[in-house]
Design a protein around this motif. Structure first.
Motif, PDB file in Angstrom:
ATOM      1  N   PHE A   1       0.867  -1.188   0.000  1.00 23.49           N
ATOM      2  CA  PHE A   1       0.000   0.000   0.000  1.00 23.49           C
ATOM      3  C   PHE A   1       0.903   1.237   0.000  1.00 23.49           C
ATOM      4  O   PHE A   1       1.644   1.483   0.947  1.00 23.49           O
TER       5      PHE A   1
ATOM      6  N   GLY B   1      -5.918  -2.210   7.136  1.00 24.28           N
ATOM      7  CA  GLY B   1      -6.028  -2.680   5.752  1.00 24.28           C
ATOM      8  C   GLY B   1      -4.877  -3.547   5.270  1.00 24.28           C
ATOM      9  O   GLY B   1      -5.007  -4.293   4.299  1.00 24.28           O
TER      10      GLY B   1
ATOM     11  N   ILE C   1      -9.699   1.560  12.350  1.00 19.09           N
ATOM     12  CA  ILE C   1     -10.231   1.846  11.014  1.00 19.09           C
ATOM     13  C   ILE C   1     -10.655   0.556  10.314  1.00 19.09           C
ATOM     14  O   ILE C   1      -9.897  -0.410  10.256  1.00 19.09           O
TER      15      ILE C   1
ATOM     16  N   GLY D   1     -11.200  -0.219   6.801  1.00 20.71           N
ATOM     17  CA  GLY D   1     -11.056   0.286   5.434  1.00 20.71           C
ATOM     18  C   GLY D   1     -10.991  -0.890   4.475  1.00 20.71           C
ATOM     19  O   GLY D   1     -11.982  -1.599   4.248  1.00 20.71           O
ATOM     20  N   LEU D   2      -9.779  -1.145   3.985  1.00 23.97           N
ATOM     21  CA  LEU D   2      -9.609  -2.198   2.984  1.00 23.97           C
ATOM     22  C   LEU D   2      -9.930  -3.601   3.506  1.00 23.97           C
ATOM     23  O   LEU D   2     -10.261  -4.490   2.718  1.00 23.97           O
TER      24      LEU D   2
ATOM     25  N   GLU E   1     -14.466   3.462   6.609  1.00 25.47           N
ATOM     26  CA  GLU E   1     -13.947   4.414   5.626  1.00 25.47           C
ATOM     27  C   GLU E   1     -14.469   4.121   4.220  1.00 25.47           C
ATOM     28  O   GLU E   1     -14.168   3.065   3.659  1.00 25.47           O
TER      29      GLU E   1
ATOM     30  N   LEU F   1     -14.185   4.007   0.417  1.00 22.83           N
ATOM     31  CA  LEU F   1     -12.969   3.943  -0.411  1.00 22.83           C
ATOM     32  C   LEU F   1     -13.352   4.062  -1.872  1.00 22.83           C
ATOM     33  O   LEU F   1     -14.469   3.708  -2.252  1.00 22.83           O
TER      34      LEU F   1
ATOM     35  N   GLU G   1     -10.378   0.539  -5.453  1.00 25.04           N
ATOM     36  CA  GLU G   1      -9.852  -0.249  -4.331  1.00 25.04           C
ATOM     37  C   GLU G   1     -10.877  -1.214  -3.754  1.00 25.04           C
ATOM     38  O   GLU G   1     -10.523  -2.228  -3.176  1.00 25.04           O
TER      39      GLU G   1
ATOM     40  N   ASP H   1     -11.775  10.203   3.858  1.00 22.67           N
ATOM     41  CA  ASP H   1     -10.439  10.375   3.277  1.00 22.67           C
ATOM     42  C   ASP H   1     -10.621  11.274   2.059  1.00 22.67           C
ATOM     43  O   ASP H   1     -11.359  10.934   1.125  1.00 22.67           O
TER      44      ASP H   1
ATOM     45  N   HIS I   1     -10.164   9.673  -1.467  1.00 29.37           N
ATOM     46  CA  HIS I   1     -11.264   8.826  -1.946  1.00 29.37           C
ATOM     47  C   HIS I   1     -12.507   9.660  -2.241  1.00 29.37           C
ATOM     48  O   HIS I   1     -13.184   9.464  -3.244  1.00 29.37           O
TER      49      HIS I   1
ATOM     50  N   HIS J   1      -8.780  11.529   6.924  1.00 32.70           N
ATOM     51  CA  HIS J   1      -7.483  11.353   6.257  1.00 32.70           C
ATOM     52  C   HIS J   1      -7.337  12.481   5.247  1.00 32.70           C
ATOM     53  O   HIS J   1      -8.234  12.674   4.413  1.00 32.70           O
TER      54      HIS J   1
ATOM     55  N   ARG K   1      -2.974  12.039  -4.190  1.00 36.07           N
ATOM     56  CA  ARG K   1      -2.466  11.329  -2.995  1.00 36.07           C
ATOM     57  C   ARG K   1      -1.130  11.886  -2.512  1.00 36.07           C
ATOM     58  O   ARG K   1      -0.508  11.323  -1.619  1.00 36.07           O
TER      59      ARG K   1
ATOM     60  N   GLU L   1      -2.493  10.863   5.044  1.00 30.59           N
ATOM     61  CA  GLU L   1      -2.197   9.542   4.458  1.00 30.59           C
ATOM     62  C   GLU L   1      -1.764   9.807   3.020  1.00 30.59           C
ATOM     63  O   GLU L   1      -2.564   9.768   2.094  1.00 30.59           O
TER      64      GLU L   1
HETATM   65  C1  LER Z   1      -6.803   2.939   1.437  1.00 28.41           C
HETATM   66  O1  LER Z   1      -6.765   3.601   0.237  1.00 28.41           O
HETATM   67  C2  LER Z   1      -6.998   3.871   2.565  1.00 28.41           C
HETATM   68  O2  LER Z   1      -7.348   5.014   2.390  1.00 28.41           O
HETATM   69  C3  LER Z   1      -6.787   3.339   3.909  1.00 28.41           C
HETATM   70  O3  LER Z   1      -7.015   4.313   4.874  1.00 28.41           O
HETATM   71  C4  LER Z   1      -7.697   2.129   4.050  1.00 28.41           C
HETATM   72  O4  LER Z   1      -7.478   1.294   5.077  1.00 28.41           O
END
Ligand code: LER
Ligand code: MN
Length: 287
Positions: free
Chosen positions: A28, A84, A124, A126-127, A166, A168, A172, A199, A202, A225, A231, A260
């Protein structure tokens, strides 16, 4: 807001600032792995950060006493623990068709909760929710996800630790891309300590309006985030952060801004740029 642990440059200027680092090497890209933890924490502190957010694949890999003493030395907090990596590196997912994998993902998250309890961090989701896999329909996947989150929330309540789900972007995952979809699941779970992590990277892809998404999340917005459209660190892409910060202020957001971002052009420069951006942006837009 602001907090007494902030260095003078940030005092009273806004939300506390954190930087996301990965505890272990990872594919990641937006969480740089820490090579020299002490040096990196020292640097974050010198730049005026109040915290470090850790992306942890397996909490068993984290030597808690050493981390605790380093955090104390540099007066840094851990606002959130990312989970994640367990999906990225090991394929653990809460919506996997194989019940054994789903159970392993849940057990791993229970360990994350225990780690988070050390610092009152939020956890979190997330993934690690995974993505729709062959043979699983969306309703089934969302039901598994809701059941898993309800189970974790009940565990988390005992510590107490909060959970942040989160949204996304579509590249992803295909499960929960927007704040609206995420709130619908949170509503179904019906636990007050489960909220949203927005985030900006995203949200910029998926939301019609970042500002409206923030307003919609309202007091369910537990964590943010920050990353620019590409990014990279804020200021190095084309997001309108002034407007985002205004929306956060209007929503009464009282949490952290956790960067992030890609470690580009280098981790050091990305950390410095986030701090530089915060100094200017939060000054212009005090909480
Ligand atoms: C993944 O793209 C992300 O933003 C992380 O915070 C997810 O766990
Ligand atoms: Mn994120």
């Amino acid at each position: 807001m602001g907090g007494s642990t902030l260095t003078p440059g940030f005092e009273g200027m806004g939300w506390p600032l954190a930087f996301v680092l990965s505890w272990q090497p990872t594919r990641f890209e937006a969480a740089a792995a820490v090579h020299d933890l002490e040096r990196t924490l020292e640097r974050l502190r010198a730049l005026g950060y109040a915290g470090v957010e850790l992306a942890v694949r397996d909490p068993a890999m984290v030597p808690v006493p050493r981390l605790r003493s380093l955090l104390e030395r540099y007066a840094l907090r851990i606002p959130a623990i990312g989970t994640g990596q367990a999906w990225v590196e090991e394929g653990l997912s809460l919506t996997h068709p194989d019940a054994v994998v789903r159970r392993a993902a849940l057990a791993r998250l229970e360990a994350h909760l225990e780690l988070a309890a050390e610092w009152g961090s939020l956890v979190i989701i997330g993934l690690i929710r995974g993505r729709l896999m062959a043979g699983v329909d969306r309703g089934r996947a969302l039901a598994w996800l809701g059941e898993a989150i309800a189970h974790l929330a009940d565990r988390a309540a005992a510590y107490p630790v909060r959970l942040a789900l989160e949204p996304l972007n579509r590249y992803e995952t295909d499960l929960l891309n927007t704040v609206e979809e995420t709130l619908a699941l949170i509503e179904r779970v019906g636990r007050s300590h489960v909220g949203v992590l927005l985030d900006t990277f995203h949200a910029n892809i998926e939301e019609a309006s970042l500002e409206k998404a923030i307003a919609r999340a309202g007091d369910r917005l537990f964590h943010v985030h920050i990353a620019d459209s590409n990014r990279w660190a804020p200021g190095w892409g084309h997001l309108d952060f002034e407007s985002v910060l205004k929306a956060l202020r209007e929503a009464g957001y009282g949490g952290w801004l956790s960067a992030e971002v890609l470690p580009q052009p280098s981790l050091e420069e990305a950390m410095a740029q986030v701090a530089r951006w915060a100094r200017i942006a939060l000054n212009r837009s005090p909480v």
